[in-house]
Design an enzyme around this catalytic site. Sequence first.
Site: not given
Lengths: 263, 592
Positions: B401-403
């Site tokens: 997550w968060e890229g």
Amino acid sequence: MNIIVCIKRVPDTADADLAIDRSGRDIEKTGLAFDLNEWDSYAIEEAILLKERFGGTVTVLSMGGEDTNESLRKCLAMGADEAIRLTDPAFSGSDGFATAKVLAQAIRRLPYDLILTGTQAEDDGFGEVGVMVARLLGLSHVAIVTRVEMEDGKIRAHRELEGGLEEVVEVKLPALLTIQTGINEPRYVSIMGIRKVAKKEIKVWGLSDLGLKEEEVGLKGSDIGLERLFLPLVGEGAQILEGKPEEVAAKVFEILKDKGGLV
Amino acid sequence: MEEFIKGGAFLIESISPEKIFTPEEFSEEQRLIAQAATEFVTGEVQPVMEEIEAQKEGLLPSLVKKAGELGLLSGDIEEEYGGQGLDKVSALLLMEKLSQGGGSFMVAYAVHTGIGSLPIIFFGNKEQKRRYLPKIATGEMITAYALTEPEAGSDALNAKTIATLSPDGKYYILNGQKQFISNAGFADLFVTYAKVDGEKFTSFIVERNFEGVSLDEEENKMGMKGSSTRSVIFTDAKVPVENVLGEVGKGHIVAFNTLNIGRFKLGGGCLGSSKSALQDAVSYAKQRVQFGKPIAEFGLIKHKIAEMAIRTFTMESMVYRTAGMIDQILKRIDPHAEDVGMQMANGIEEYAIEDSINKVYSSEMLDFIVDEALQIHGGYGYIHDYAIERGYRDSRINRIWEGTNEINRLLIMDMLTKRAMKNRLPLLPVAQRLAGELLSLRPTVDSDDEALTLQKEMVEMAKKITLLAAGAAVQRYMMKLAEEQEILGWLSDMVIEIFAMESALLRAKKTMDRFGDERAEIQKAMVKVYVNDAFNRIENFAKQIFSAISEGDTLRTQLSALKKLTRFNPVNTVSLRRQIANHVIKVGRYPF
């Protein structure tokens, strides 16, 4: 009601392997975290609870170096009004008695109705400073207090005795109580509390501010000289049991039965 | 005006230890904030971990609200709106310490105080801030961030959710589905995105009880099982036009800036989790007896403990260095300016490269650390009763997550290239100069000493090698470099290792300068081991890059230059690791 609380900053040794330092009279403290003595956190909470009920002020005192400011400020963030740090090169090496002299001398300069200390400190565990401060100031004291009630300028203090017995004593103010853990539930420090006291001055009093002489404090003013600190030798015959708690319990039961420990 | 170091400048500048912030400099207030957070999680969260993991109804949101009463939720919110307006070092400390409450609580906290509320803090207008921030500060309203869709994960701008203005002009009508939304089950507020008229990507603040907002079932996840993860479905959802966040068509600005700080904060979360896992492993290794002695006394276990501690140290040095840089740049902003939030977002954007670096590094190091911590537990680590079993599962999502880390690796190089092209960072002239000096470049220090001279030289050489490799890759592929993802990935890895080595090195030097050799002893040993190993990795990346992009004489010249630049004697990592491990074992936890 004006309350004074004496606190101590102590090393947290819960997870650490203790080692004796080169002097042979202290533990190695590098890498250890320090915090407010556990008993003192109950004392400060009790003081703030009393202030919240009956009004007045709470002043925190501690003898220690600059690091102690962090613990004093924590007490301010919890709700204490003033903090004073007692520090001087001459105080170094003080035993419980010399420490009590320094604290008592500071307390003489402050208005107070009640003094609270922790029952003992986590590090040296003598459990003597609170009681000695009371004697030096000529005050009544109650030790190992588990509950405090106030009425008509008198305190009813509950004391914990051995074997689960409880004693209730009544003392007139001013008085000193040494507070036992579990008497209350120390509050969490809030970020608001920390922010509010971030810039509050912590007063610093030294030897001359207190009007004390060098020979009264520190090593010279101490009656107890620490000779040597050592780790107990590991004895023979110990058996380390492993496994889940229930498995260990079963093994303990078997051993006790075998050795005639269970009748 | 306060001075600041440009984002990415670490690649071309030699930075002095005085210029960076290190954890040894936490103020008394910051230490108290950290302690307050630790006491809260140990007292309130850790004792109910099992119930949280079983998703006991209402428990997690009630803990978030309790944290709110203590001001733990409002570090990033301005005082004007009921927050504490803390500096970013303090905000990161909160994140780090609260993550010791386990992954699930960490998610709820991180989403609420991070990506769920920062878009409003940065891009909300006064009315939106006045309406929402005081309630977010106390936890009365819990937030979530709804960007991902079934067809739009890494490719976030490919969102299919549509917003259409209602005939009376008062509402946007949203239709679409957002997926894997953390906090969804108990969130009162979603920051989400939809395309106005099917094309203008726009951010919206959507309250849970707006008409047309519904939730799907809880996902059955691998880890963070106590956290809530659901799809959010918009079926003709009526969102008042006042709830457009930022400008119509400018949603990407909200989305990307939010992710920058989300990545920054994720570093703090991974750091806290790493420290917990290390402490767990050390405590187990000290009490587990095999062959007649605690396993902590065996070399291979010491090796693991030292490596875990070293990587936690580099991670910590990197994330607080970044926090310090952000604080420095934010000091330039007038807190009373009309567009203060926007200015803050821009200030933070300066360090978007470092944020991505921290995100990739800390998530991969945490994965390494929980894996080794579990290994130290042997078979018990595989059993649910031991905390590390949960820690191992909880860690894995951080690389996604968060890229994803793959997207972030590409972003690191993409941002560096763009800044070089716009001359925000003079990477090209430096790389060109180096290429010209190729044949005469060589290290001037080769013996190890206590002042870390060798390590400083190795970091400088690593920067040169990286710039040479990057320059060669640019020359080879020109505008088509973006298609060479494998090369970009290696270059990114080199950049990440440089930031890691340098942050640890500068910190140890600062500790040495300020507090003397004795206090810096273990930090120095850590730097020596880390630089030794990371430098070898960098050399290997460079070899692979040169071999992929060049051939014949060019390749031979590059490889022989590389050989000269990497001519360093290795240090004795066995004795250094033992020294580090012995210290960690003695104090029983992460030692700083």
